[in-house]
Motif scaffolding. Structure first.
Motif, PDB file in Angstrom:
ATOM      1  N   TYR A 113       0.828  -1.298  -0.151  1.00 29.27           N
ATOM      2  CA  TYR A 113      -0.091   0.063  -0.115  1.00 29.27           C
ATOM      3  C   TYR A 113       0.729   1.304   0.037  1.00 29.27           C
ATOM      4  N   GLY A 114       2.162   1.237   0.589  1.00 30.94           N
ATOM      5  CA  GLY A 114       2.824   2.459   0.637  1.00 30.94           C
ATOM      6  C   GLY A 114       3.344   2.554  -0.686  1.00 30.94           C
ATOM      7  N   ILE A 115       4.020   1.547  -1.399  1.00 33.22           N
ATOM      8  CA  ILE A 115       4.102   1.512  -2.798  1.00 33.22           C
ATOM      9  C   ILE A 115       3.405   2.310  -3.837  1.00 33.22           C
ATOM     10  N   ILE A 116       1.967   1.885  -3.587  1.00 33.42           N
ATOM     11  CA  ILE A 116       1.018   2.228  -4.451  1.00 33.42           C
ATOM     12  C   ILE A 116       0.706   3.613  -4.192  1.00 33.42           C
ATOM     13  N   ALA A 117       0.866   4.162  -2.948  1.00 36.70           N
ATOM     14  CA  ALA A 117       0.576   5.440  -2.689  1.00 36.70           C
ATOM     15  C   ALA A 117       1.533   6.350  -3.079  1.00 36.70           C
ATOM     16  N   LEU A 118       2.850   5.780  -2.928  1.00 35.60           N
ATOM     17  CA  LEU A 118       3.903   6.745  -3.482  1.00 35.60           C
ATOM     18  C   LEU A 118       3.777   6.873  -5.112  1.00 35.60           C
ATOM     19  N   GLY A 119       3.554   5.697  -5.583  1.00 32.80           N
ATOM     20  CA  GLY A 119       3.466   5.821  -7.267  1.00 32.80           C
ATOM     21  C   GLY A 119       2.358   6.692  -7.648  1.00 32.80           C
ATOM     22  N   ILE A 120       1.022   6.728  -7.016  1.00 30.80           N
ATOM     23  CA  ILE A 120      -0.070   7.664  -7.332  1.00 30.80           C
ATOM     24  C   ILE A 120       0.575   9.233  -7.035  1.00 30.80           C
ATOM     25  N   ILE A 121       0.843   9.310  -5.906  1.00 28.86           N
ATOM     26  CA  ILE A 121       1.310  10.803  -5.798  1.00 28.86           C
ATOM     27  C   ILE A 121       2.427  11.145  -6.362  1.00 28.86           C
ATOM     28  N   SER A 122       3.630  10.231  -6.991  1.00 31.03           N
ATOM     29  CA  SER A 122       4.661  10.671  -7.979  1.00 31.03           C
ATOM     30  C   SER A 122       4.071  11.017  -9.134  1.00 31.03           C
ATOM     31  N   ILE A 123       3.069  10.103  -9.594  1.00 34.41           N
ATOM     32  CA  ILE A 123       2.438  10.375 -10.983  1.00 34.41           C
ATOM     33  C   ILE A 123       1.542  11.873 -10.974  1.00 34.41           C
ATOM     34  N   LEU A 124       0.860  11.939  -9.898  1.00 39.02           N
ATOM     35  CA  LEU A 124       0.126  13.089  -9.745  1.00 39.02           C
ATOM     36  C   LEU A 124       0.992  14.211  -9.829  1.00 39.02           C
ATOM     37  N   SER A 125       2.288  14.317  -8.995  1.00 36.20           N
ATOM     38  CA  SER A 125       2.909  15.440  -8.950  1.00 36.20           C
ATOM     39  C   SER A 125       3.674  15.805 -10.383  1.00 36.20           C
ATOM     40  N   LEU A 126       4.017  14.734 -11.056  1.00 34.50           N
ATOM     41  CA  LEU A 126       4.681  14.750 -12.321  1.00 34.50           C
ATOM     42  C   LEU A 126       3.557  15.474 -13.400  1.00 34.50           C
ATOM     43  N   TRP A 127       2.387  15.203 -13.208  1.00 38.88           N
ATOM     44  CA  TRP A 127       1.432  15.671 -14.109  1.00 38.88           C
ATOM     45  C   TRP A 127       1.145  17.219 -13.892  1.00 38.88           C
ATOM     46  N   ILE A 128       1.298  17.443 -12.705  1.00 38.72           N
ATOM     47  CA  ILE A 128       0.970  18.995 -12.323  1.00 38.72           C
ATOM     48  C   ILE A 128       2.224  19.812 -12.754  1.00 38.72           C
ATOM     49  N   ALA A 129       3.267  19.255 -12.452  1.00 40.89           N
ATOM     50  CA  ALA A 129       4.631  19.881 -12.720  1.00 40.89           C
ATOM     51  C   ALA A 129       4.624  20.019 -14.249  1.00 40.89           C
ATOM     52  N   TYR A 130       4.396  18.994 -15.099  1.00 37.64           N
ATOM     53  CA  TYR A 130       4.142  19.303 -16.520  1.00 37.64           C
ATOM     54  C   TYR A 130       3.470  20.330 -16.972  1.00 37.64           C
ATOM     55  N   GLY A 131       2.124  20.275 -16.379  1.00 34.46           N
ATOM     56  CA  GLY A 131       1.221  21.357 -16.608  1.00 34.46           C
ATOM     57  C   GLY A 131       1.794  22.748 -16.259  1.00 34.46           C
ATOM     58  N   ILE A 132       2.309  23.142 -15.281  1.00 28.97           N
ATOM     59  CA  ILE A 132       3.049  24.184 -14.665  1.00 28.97           C
ATOM     60  C   ILE A 132       4.178  24.708 -15.774  1.00 28.97           C
ATOM     61  N   PHE A 133       4.816  23.560 -16.180  1.00 29.64           N
ATOM     62  CA  PHE A 133       6.101  23.827 -16.918  1.00 29.64           C
ATOM     63  C   PHE A 133       5.609  24.220 -18.311  1.00 29.64           C
ATOM     64  N   LYS A 134       4.630  23.516 -18.928  1.00 29.83           N
ATOM     65  CA  LYS A 134       3.952  24.053 -20.266  1.00 29.83           C
ATOM     66  C   LYS A 134       3.251  25.305 -20.247  1.00 29.83           C
ATOM     67  N   LEU A 135       2.726  25.711 -19.069  1.00 28.31           N
ATOM     68  CA  LEU A 135       1.981  26.963 -19.014  1.00 28.31           C
ATOM     69  C   LEU A 135       3.004  28.242 -18.905  1.00 28.31           C
ATOM     70  N   ILE A 136       4.069  27.948 -18.191  1.00 29.86           N
ATOM     71  CA  ILE A 136       5.094  28.987 -17.830  1.00 29.86           C
ATOM     72  C   ILE A 136       5.846  29.400 -19.324  1.00 29.86           C
ATOM     73  N   LYS A 137       6.140  28.071 -19.955  1.00 31.56           N
ATOM     74  CA  LYS A 137       6.948  28.072 -21.208  1.00 31.56           C
ATOM     75  C   LYS A 137       6.148  28.492 -22.264  1.00 31.56           C
ATOM     76  N   GLY A 138       4.798  28.341 -22.492  1.00 28.64           N
ATOM     77  CA  GLY A 138       4.022  29.081 -23.227  1.00 28.64           C
ATOM     78  C   GLY A 138       3.689  30.396 -23.220  1.00 28.64           C
ATOM     79  N   LYS A 139       3.318  30.783 -22.117  1.00 23.90           N
ATOM     80  CA  LYS A 139       2.803  32.298 -21.866  1.00 23.90           C
ATOM     81  C   LYS A 139       3.786  33.302 -21.405  1.00 23.90           C
ATOM     82  N   GLY A 140       4.558  32.736 -20.190  1.00 24.26           N
ATOM     83  CA  GLY A 140       5.568  33.626 -19.502  1.00 24.26           C
ATOM     84  C   GLY A 140       5.010  33.676 -18.076  1.00 24.26           C
TER      85      GLY A 140
END
Length: 82
Positions: free
Chosen positions: A36-63
């Motif tokens: 269960y700890g491994i599953i929680a770590l995996g889900i949280i990691s994927i969620l954080s990477l998805w949010i970080a990619y959205g932030i990166f794409k937004l800042i790279k596109g608009k400033g």
């Protein structure tokens, strides 16, 4: 040159967005060092990477300044006294 600076700022802010989620995931894994700890770590990691990619794409596109300006900011908080 402008795109280079946007990329660097977006990368830095994406890393800053990932770090609290990874800390929470590692804390959960420390509390539950089983499947269960491994599953929680995996889900949280994927969620954080998805949010970080959205932030990166937004800042790279608009400033960063356009994101902090009027269309993305909250104009309701500017008119507190009426």
């Amino acid at each position: 040159m402008k795109l280079f600076f946007r990329t660097i700022i977006g990368f830095i802010l994406a890393i800053l967005a990932i770090s609290p989620f990874i800390f929470i995931g590692l804390s959960l894994y420390d509390a539950f060092p089983n499947f269960y700890g491994i599953i929680a770590l995996g889900i949280i990691s994927i969620l954080s990477l998805w949010i970080a990619y959205g932030i990166f794409k937004l800042i790279k596109g608009k400033g960063i300044l356009k994101i902090l300006s009027y269309p993305y900011a909250s104009p309701d908080l500017d008119k507190i006294k009426q």
